[in-house]
Enzyme design. Structure first.
Site, mmCIF file in Angstrom:
data_model
loop_
_atom_site.group_PDB
_atom_site.id
_atom_site.type_symbol
_atom_site.label_atom_id
_atom_site.label_comp_id
_atom_site.label_asym_id
_atom_site.label_seq_id
_atom_site.Cartn_x
_atom_site.Cartn_y
_atom_site.Cartn_z
ATOM 1 N N HIS A 1 0.667 -1.196 0.005
ATOM 2 C CA HIS A 1 0.123 0.018 0.051
ATOM 3 C C HIS A 1 0.789 1.189 -0.073
ATOM 4 O O HIS A 1 0.313 2.390 -0.565
ATOM 5 C CB HIS A 1 -0.763 0.030 1.204
ATOM 6 C CG HIS A 1 -2.048 -0.847 1.085
ATOM 7 N ND1 HIS A 1 -2.840 -1.607 2.029
ATOM 8 C CD2 HIS A 1 -2.682 -1.607 -0.131
ATOM 9 C CE1 HIS A 1 -3.851 -2.455 1.574
ATOM 10 N NE2 HIS A 1 -3.620 -2.517 0.293
ATOM 11 N N CYS B 1 -19.876 14.887 -11.940
ATOM 12 C CA CYS B 1 -18.847 14.338 -11.028
ATOM 13 C C CYS B 1 -18.875 12.902 -11.087
ATOM 14 O O CYS B 1 -19.938 12.534 -11.085
ATOM 15 C CB CYS B 1 -18.861 15.330 -9.859
ATOM 16 S SG CYS B 1 -18.751 16.914 -9.816
#
Length: 815
Positions: free
Chosen positions: A461, A775
Site C-alpha cells: 500500500h 462529477c
C-alpha cells in the site's frame, strides 16, 4: 439485577471441574464479552456430572440470544439432555445441545458469539471446529469428494461451494475487506480456504489475507446458519466479479499445468542476471522516476509503552482502547470518503481494524497488570508476525497492520513518531527498512525527493500511494541500504531499481541532466493536459478535479485541471471529535484554494450521512443513512452548522479567485431555494459586519436523487448551475448501494437508465440556460466523457490522475 447479554451464551459440561474451568478460561480469553459458564464434576466434588449444577448454569446465563451447551463425554450428554427436558418449552427453544469437541468447540462458539452471530450460527461454528486428520491421531480423513456445486449442502444446516479466484492479485487486503463486509450482512458463519484445508472466518480480514490465496487458486466457501445458502451465493457472486478488481479486459483464470515429477524436472539454461557494478544496490522499482539527492535515514524506534504491572482496571482499559480504535477508524473513514489514490487503501485499513481477532486478542490480554497500550501492541505484533510468514504479498499486509497498530497507540497517547520528522527530509532520498502508508503521505507532503527501502514490494500500500503522488520509490534494496551514511549523495533510478551510492561527480552531473530531461518531458505532457479542450464550434469544455485537501489540489494543478469541480468540505470534519469553528474552517479552505493558482473552485457544503457518519455529529446509521437525513437535509435541520460553514467558505474565497457554492443531496426545488436564501443572508451578515469576504460567483446544487433530475426545470429556476453526482445517482437509480458488494453487479454507472435520466436533466438545464457539470466515476471514464460532452454537458470533474486521458480523448474525438 444483571442486564441480559445480547450475545449467545455458552455452558461447558465436563466430568472434572478443573477441565471445565480450564476450557472456560481459555475461551474467555478469546471472547471476554460472552457469558461462559463451566460445570464440572459431581455435587460432592467427584468425577461425574450434576443435573442440578447444569440446570443452574443454563438458567443462570445472562443472554437474550440463547445458550449453546457443550460436553466432554456421552454420559454428560445424557445428563444435559435430561436438563433440557425439564425446561419449559419457551426456555428449551433457546438452548441447543451441540455435539462438538469441548476445547475447539468452546473457542469457536465463544468467538463466533462475540461477533454477534445468532444461536444457529454459534452452534454450527462449534460443530465445524474440529477437522479430523490421520496425522493428529483422529479419525481417518474423509475421501476427497468431487468439487461442490454452487449451493451444495453438506450436513445439517451447512452449505459448501467452490469457485476459482479471478482477480489478478488474489485475496489481498482490499478484496478480503470486501468479503468481510459482505458476510457480516448474513446470519451465518462463513469460512473460506483451499479445498481439503480448514477454512478461516471470512469476517476476519487478517486470517483471510494470511492464507495467501492467489489468482487461479480454487476457493472453497462454507457456511452454516439460517442465512447459509444466501451467504454462499453472495460470496460466489463477489468472487465471480473479481471482488471489484476486474476490468473488461481481464481474462478468466487459467488453471496451472500439472507439475512434472521432481526427478523429471530439468531446468532450462538461462543467463544469470548481470551483477550490479560496485557502488550500486539493486532493488525493484515501485514508483517510477530518477532523482539525485542526499540520503537521509528514517529510523523507527519501538514505541515506549507504559510498564506492565501496578493496578489497572480492565473495564476502564477496554473503554480507553475502544475509544482509540474509534478515533482511528473515523480518521480512516474520512480518507476513504475523500477519494484519491488512498481511498481504497483507507477502506481496507478500516476493515483490518474491524477484524474481530485483532481487538479480541488485545481484550483477552487485559487484566489488572496490563494496560491497554501493552495489550493492544502485543496483539498487533502477533498479527503482524502471522502475516510476515506468508507470501510476499501477504507479508506486505503485515506492514499495514503495524501501521494501524501504531496509529491506535498514538490515539492512546504513545509517541510513535519516527526519529526523523518528515519535515526534516525535504528534497532528500529517504532511506528506511520499511515505510508505512502513513509515512508516504507525510513524506510526500514534506517534499521528499524519493524513497529507498530495504524491504517492501511493488504491491504494498505504501508503493501504491507513492505512485499516486508521483514519488520515485525503490524497494527490496536489502539491508545494505541501511548502511549508507546520512548525507551521502545518491542516484535513485526507480526505472531500473538501482541506487547508486556516492558516485563520482561526472556521473552525478550526467544523472542530474537526465533527471532534468525527464522532468521536461513530464512538463510537456502536463502542458498538453493543461491546455483547453474546445468543441468543433469553438465552445470550451471544462475538465476539473475532485479534491479534499491541499495535496490533492496541487496534484490537480499538476495534472492539468482547468478548475476544481468539487471541493469536499466534509473532510475538515472527518477526524474531529468536535466540530471545527468558523476561523479554523476558513483557514483550511483558504489553504486549499491558495494551491489552485486562481482557478475556479466549486465548494460543496457538508455532505454528511449515508456512508459518511462523522464522529463529531453522533449520527445514526438508520436515521442518517442513504435514504435518511443526509446532505442538505441534515444541514437545513441544523442551520447554525450550515451558517458557520457558509461564513467560512465566503471568507476563504476572499482573494482566491472565483468560488461557486454548491449544496449536496437536493431533492426538490424548495430545498434549493432555502439554500440560496441562506447564502444571501450570510453574505449580508458578513458585509454588515465589515468582514472581508467574496460573494460566490454562482450558487448551485448537486443532482444525485432521481426526483431532482426529473424536475430539473424547477430546480434550475432556483440556481445558477447543477452538478450531477454520478456515483450517488447511480446507486439510487439502480437501487444498489455502492458500498454493498452483494448488489455490486447492479451498480452500473454506464447503464442505459442512467443515460436516459441524464438526457432529461441536460435538456432541462440547457433550456434554462444553466451550466451543467458531471462529477464522479462516469465523468472520469474517457468514452463516457465524450458521450457526456456530446450530450451537452459543460464540465466534467474527476480524480486528478484521470484528467490527461479524458482531455486526450475529448481532443481526439470532438475535433
Amino acid at each position: 439485577m444483571a442486564k441480559p447479554n445480547a450475545r449467545v451464551g455458552v455452558v461447558l459440561v465436563a466430568h472434572v471441574a478443573a477441565l471445565a474451568e480450564g476450557v472456560r478460561t481459555l475461551a474467555a480469553q478469546m471472547a471476554p464479552e460472552v457469558d461462559i459458564r463451566a460445570v464440572g464434576g459431581t455435587d460432592d466434588g467427584g468425577v461425574g456430572t450434576s443435573f442440578d449444577a447444569i440446570l443452574e448454569a443454563v438458567q443462570g446465563v445472562r443472554s437474550d440470544a440463547g445458550v449453546v451447551v457443550l460436553y466432554d463425554l456421552g454420559s454428560a450428554q445424557l445428563t444435559a439432555e435430561l436438563v433440557l427436558e425439564t425446561l419449559d418449552p419457551e426456555q428449551a427453544d433457546r438452548v441447543l445441545l451441540v455435539d462438538a469437541p469441548l476445547v475447539e468447540g468452546a473457542v469457536a462458539a465463544a468467538t463466533t458469539a462475540a461477533g454477534g452471530a445468532g444461536l444457529a450460527a454459534v452452534a454450527a461454528a462449534a460443530r465445524a471446529a474440529y477437522v479430523p486428520s490421520a496425522e493428529t491421531g483422529g479419525a481417518e480423513p474423509p475421501e476427497p469428494s468431487e468439487p461442490s456445486e454452487p449451493g451444495e449442502k453438506r450436513g445439517e444446516g451447512e452449505v459448501r461451494a467452490r469457485t476459482t479466484l479471478r482477480n489478478p492479485a488474489g485475496l489481498h487486503a482490499r478484496p478480503a475487506a470486501a468479503l468481510a463486509r459482505l458476510v457480516r450482512e448474513y446470519d451465518a458463519r462463513v469460512t473460506v480456504g483451499r479445498p481439503g484445508e480448514p477454512g478461516v472466518d471470512a469476517a476476519g480480514v487478517l486470517g483471510v489475507v494470511a492464507r495467501g490465496l492467489r489468482v487461479g487458486d480454487e476457493l472453497e466457501v462454507a457456511a452454516a446458519g439460517e442465512g447459509a445458502r444466501a451467504a454462499v451465493d453472495a460470496v460466489l457472486a463477489l468472487a465471480d466479479a473479481g471482488f471489484g478488481e476486474l476490468d473488461e479486459k481481464t481474462p478468466p483464470p487459467v488453471p496451472p499445468e500439472p507439475s512434472a515429477p521432481a526427478e523429471a524436472a530439468v531446468p532450462e539454461a538461462s543467463e544469470p542476471p548481470e551483477p550490479p557494478e560496485p557502488g550500486t544496490l539493486r532493488g525493484v522499482g515501485a514508483s517510477a522516476g530518477l532523482v539525485v539527492a542526499p540520503a537521509r535515514h528514517l529510523r523507527r524506534t519501538e514505541p515506549r509503552l507504559p510498564p506492565a504491572g501496578g493496578a489497572h482496571e480492565p473495564d476502564a482499559e477496554r473503554r480507553r482502547l475502544a475509544a482509540a480504535v474509534d478515533r482511528v477508524n473515523a480518521e480512516l473513514g474520512g480518507r476513504a470518503a475523500g477519494g484519491g489514490s488512498g481511498a481504497d487503501i483507507a477502506g481496507a485499513h478500516q476493515a483490518m481494524l474491524a477484524d474481530p481477532a485483532l481487538l479480541a486478542g488485545a481484550q483477552a490480554r487485559l487484566d489488572e497488570a496490563t494496560p491497554a497500550e501493552v495489550a493492544w501492541w502485543r496483539s498487533v505484533l502477533e498479527a503482524r508476525d502471522l502475516l510476515a510468514g506468508g507470501t510476499d504479498l501477504v507479508a506486505e499486509r503485515g506492514v499495514d497492520v503495524e501501521d494501524l497498530g501504531r496509529a491506535v497507540l498514538g490515539a492512546l497517547g504513545v509517541d510513535v513518531r519516527p526519529s526523523v520528522r518528515p519535515e526534516d527530509v525535504a528534497r532528500a532520498v529517504v532511506v528506511a527498512e520499511e515505510v508505512f502508508p502513513s509515512d508516504v503521505a507525510a513524506l510526500g507532503e514534506a517534499g521528499v525527493a524519493g524513497l529507498a527501502v530495504a524491504r517492501g514490494g511493488r504491491t504494498s500500500h505504501a508503493a501504491i500511494l507513492a505512485r499516486g503522488l508521483d514519488l520515485p520509490m525503490v524497494v527490496r534494496l536489502g539491508p545494505e541500504v541501511l548502511d549508507v551514511p546520512d548525507g551521502t549523495p545518491v542516484i535513485l533510478d526507480a526505472r531500473t531499481g538501482d541506487l547508486r551510492v556516492d558516485p563520482p561527480e561526472p556521473e552525478l552531473t550526467a544523472a542530474r541532466q537526465t533527471a532534468r530531461d525527464l522532468a521536461a518531458d513530464r512538463e510537456r505532457a502536463r502542458a498538453e493536459a493543461a491546455g483547453p479542450v474546445v468543441r468543433a464550434d469553438g465552445t470550451p469544455v471544462t475538465v476539473s478535479a475532485n479534491v479534499g485537501g491541499p495535496v490533492e489540489a496541487r496534484a490537480a494543478v499538476a495534472a492539468g485541471a482547468d478548475a476544481v469541480g468539487l471541493l469536499r468540505t466534509e473532510l475538515l470534519y472527518v477526524d474531529r471529535p468536535r466540530l471545527p469553528g468558523e476561523d479554523e474552517q476558513a483557514a483550511e479552505l483558504g489553504a486549499v484554494l491558495a494551491e489552485l493558482g486562481g482557478r475556479r473552485a466549486v465548494v460543496r457544503t457538508l455532505d454528511v450521512g449515508g456512508d459518511k457518519l462523522l464522529p463529531a455529529l453522533d449520527l445514526d446509521p438508520w436515521r442518517h443513512g442513504p435514504l435518511g437525513v443526509r446532505g442538505l437535509r441534515y444541514a437545513l435541520a441544523h442551520p447554525d452548522l450550515l451558517r458557520t460553514q457558509l461564513r467560512a467558505a465566503l471568507r476563504a474565497a476572499y482573494g482566491h479567485g472565483e468560488v461557486w457554492l454548491m449544496a449536496p443531496m437536493v431533492t426538490v426545488a424548495a430545498e434549493a431555494r432555502r439554500f440560496r436564501v441562506l447564502v444571501e443572508e450570510v453574505a449580508g451578515e458578513l458585509a454588515a459586519a465589515g468582514t472581508a469576504f467574496a460573494r460566490p460567483a454562482k450558487v448551485g446544487v448537486m443532482v444525485e436523487v432521481p426526483a431532482a433530475a426529473l424536475v430539473a426545470d424547477e430546480i434550475c429556476a432556483e440556481v445558477d448551475f447543477v452538478s450531477v453526482g454520478s456515483n450517488d445517482l447511480t446507486q439510487y437509480v439502480m437501487a444498489a448501494d455502492r458500498t454493498n458488494d452483494a448488489v455490486g453487479d447492479l451498480y452500473q454507472p454506464g447503464h442505459e437508465a442512467i443515460w436516459r435520466l441524464l438526457g432529461t436533466l441536460v435538456d432541462a438545464a440547457r433550456a434554462a440556460g444553466r451550466h451543467v457539470a458531471v462529477c464522479g466515476e462516469l465523468a472520469g471514464e474517457p468514452g463516457a466523457a465524450v458521450r457526456l460532452v456530446r450530450m451537452g454537458v459543460d464540465e466534467l470533474s474527476m480524480t486528478p490522475n484521470g484528467i490527461p486521458a479524458v482531455k486526450a480523448a475529448l481532443r481526439s474525438r470532438l475535433s
